[in-house]
Structures are given as structure tokens and as C-alpha cells.
Design a protein around this motif. Sequence first.
Motif, short mmCIF file in Angstrom:
data_model
loop_
_atom_site.label_atom_id
_atom_site.label_comp_id
_atom_site.label_asym_id
_atom_site.label_seq_id
_atom_site.Cartn_x
_atom_site.Cartn_y
_atom_site.Cartn_z
N ASP A 100 0.85 -1.39 -0.06
CA ASP A 100 0.03 -0.06 -0.11
C ASP A 100 0.90 1.25 -0.03
O ASP A 100 0.64 2.19 -0.89
CB ASP A 100 -0.99 0.05 1.06
N LEU A 101 1.65 1.18 0.97
CA LEU A 101 2.86 2.51 1.00
C LEU A 101 3.95 2.46 0.82
O LEU A 101 4.86 3.48 1.01
CB LEU A 101 2.56 2.97 2.62
N LYS A 199 -5.82 -1.63 0.65
CA LYS A 199 -4.96 -0.51 0.88
C LYS A 199 -5.65 0.22 2.08
O LYS A 199 -6.08 1.48 1.80
CB LYS A 199 -5.27 0.32 -0.42
N SER A 202 -3.61 3.55 3.27
CA SER A 202 -3.59 4.89 2.79
C SER A 202 -4.81 5.22 2.77
O SER A 202 -5.24 6.43 2.74
CB SER A 202 -3.31 4.75 1.17
N ASN A 205 -5.47 7.26 6.07
CA ASN A 205 -5.00 8.60 5.92
C ASN A 205 -5.87 9.72 5.16
O ASN A 205 -5.86 10.87 5.55
CB ASN A 205 -3.62 8.61 5.52
#
Length: 226
Positions: A100-101, A199, A202, A205
Motif C-alpha cells: 500500500d505505502l 489498501k 492509505s 490517512n
Amino acid sequence: MDLSSVDPGWSRALHPLGAQLDAVQAFLDAETVAGHDWLPEPDAVLRAFEAPLDDVRVLIVGQDPYPTPGHAVGLAFSADRAVRPLPRSLANIYKELHDDLGIPPAAHPDLSAWQRQGVLLLNRVLTVQSGETGSHRRHGWEEVTAHAIRVLAARPQPLVAVLWGKDAASVAPLLGDTPAIVSAHPSPLSARRGFFGSKPFSRVNAALQAQGAEPIDWRIDASPAP
């Protein structure tokens, strides 16, 4: 049950549940008398509530503690820093975090870095008999954690919930208008049925920023256990 170690805000929030907490403690005492070891250690049972209630920005809901002796630490999905190999569900969480990040998987399973940023790692059931997953369900913990979730959702502060698996998804009605990210559980039995590729980090966030809150720094100190 002793609330002296928890955050004052949580202590006030949980105070109305004194009778339920006493009933859970009586059950745990009976387990001990019967010779049934249970996890985590007594001083870690309420660890999720040691971080300030007012600081919680993200709620991640788990099922119950790891049943392997030495693993459970009172934070959902986290384990003692020295545990090797990593619990399989957490290894899958780290894999999804990387996908994901782009954050490299940590070498250890200690998620307290997330707790320090306002991530509440809350199991639905806060204890378990050693070696017996799900063994302390329906003995009062569900009422306690449901109350905690309602308290969180009722605050004016930004909040995002992450619900992994059916047990976690069952709390969705308690969340009101709180944004919830729901997927399969990261367990090896289900991770490929909707957890991988979801995901969540993300998306959390983005949902926090949409509420005017700072995002979570999901990086975990990758240094080995001391």
C-alpha cells in the motif's frame, strides 16, 4: 477490575461498566482456580486503554489475543517485541502495508508505535485461554468493548475505523457516521479473499485528512529487540 493503569479519560468512560468488569474478573479468577492459564498477563489486559482517549484517531478492531504463550501484549495484532517468527496475521498486515505505502516490513511485531500516534488496537475480547482461540468469547468482554467503541464514536474528534474480518465488521452499527474501512481478516485463511489489495493504510490517512486531521505515520521502528 483495576482501572488505575488506564488513561483517566478511559477510566471515566469505563466506570459505568464496573459490574461487567467485575463479572469478567470473576470469570478469569475461576479460570485460574480451574488451572486454565489465560493470556495476556493481568497487567496487560487493559493496555489498549492506557493511551489517551482524546488522542484516538484510528480504531483497529481485532478478535481476541494471540493464544500462544508469550505473544499476547494487550494490543490487537501486536506481540512481544522478541517474538519470532512474526504472527502470521501480522506478517500479512506488514505485507499489505508495504504494498500500500511502500513501507518495509518491520523485523519485530511490536505495534506500540501506532498506539503512540492515536491508533487504538482493540480486540473484541481482551483475554483468551492459552492455546484456545475464541475460548473467552461470550463472557462479558463484548459488552465492555462495545461500550468503548460507542464512546469513541460519540466524541467530536476525527475518527476512522478499520474492521478486519466478520467479528470486527459486527461492530459497524456502533460507529454511527464514523468512516469504516471493512475487509477480510489478515489471517492466512482469509487474507487472499479481500484483505490483500484493500489498501487500508492509505485509505485511513485519506479519511483522516478529509476530517481535517493529521495522517498516521505507519512506519514501525525496524530495529531488533534489545
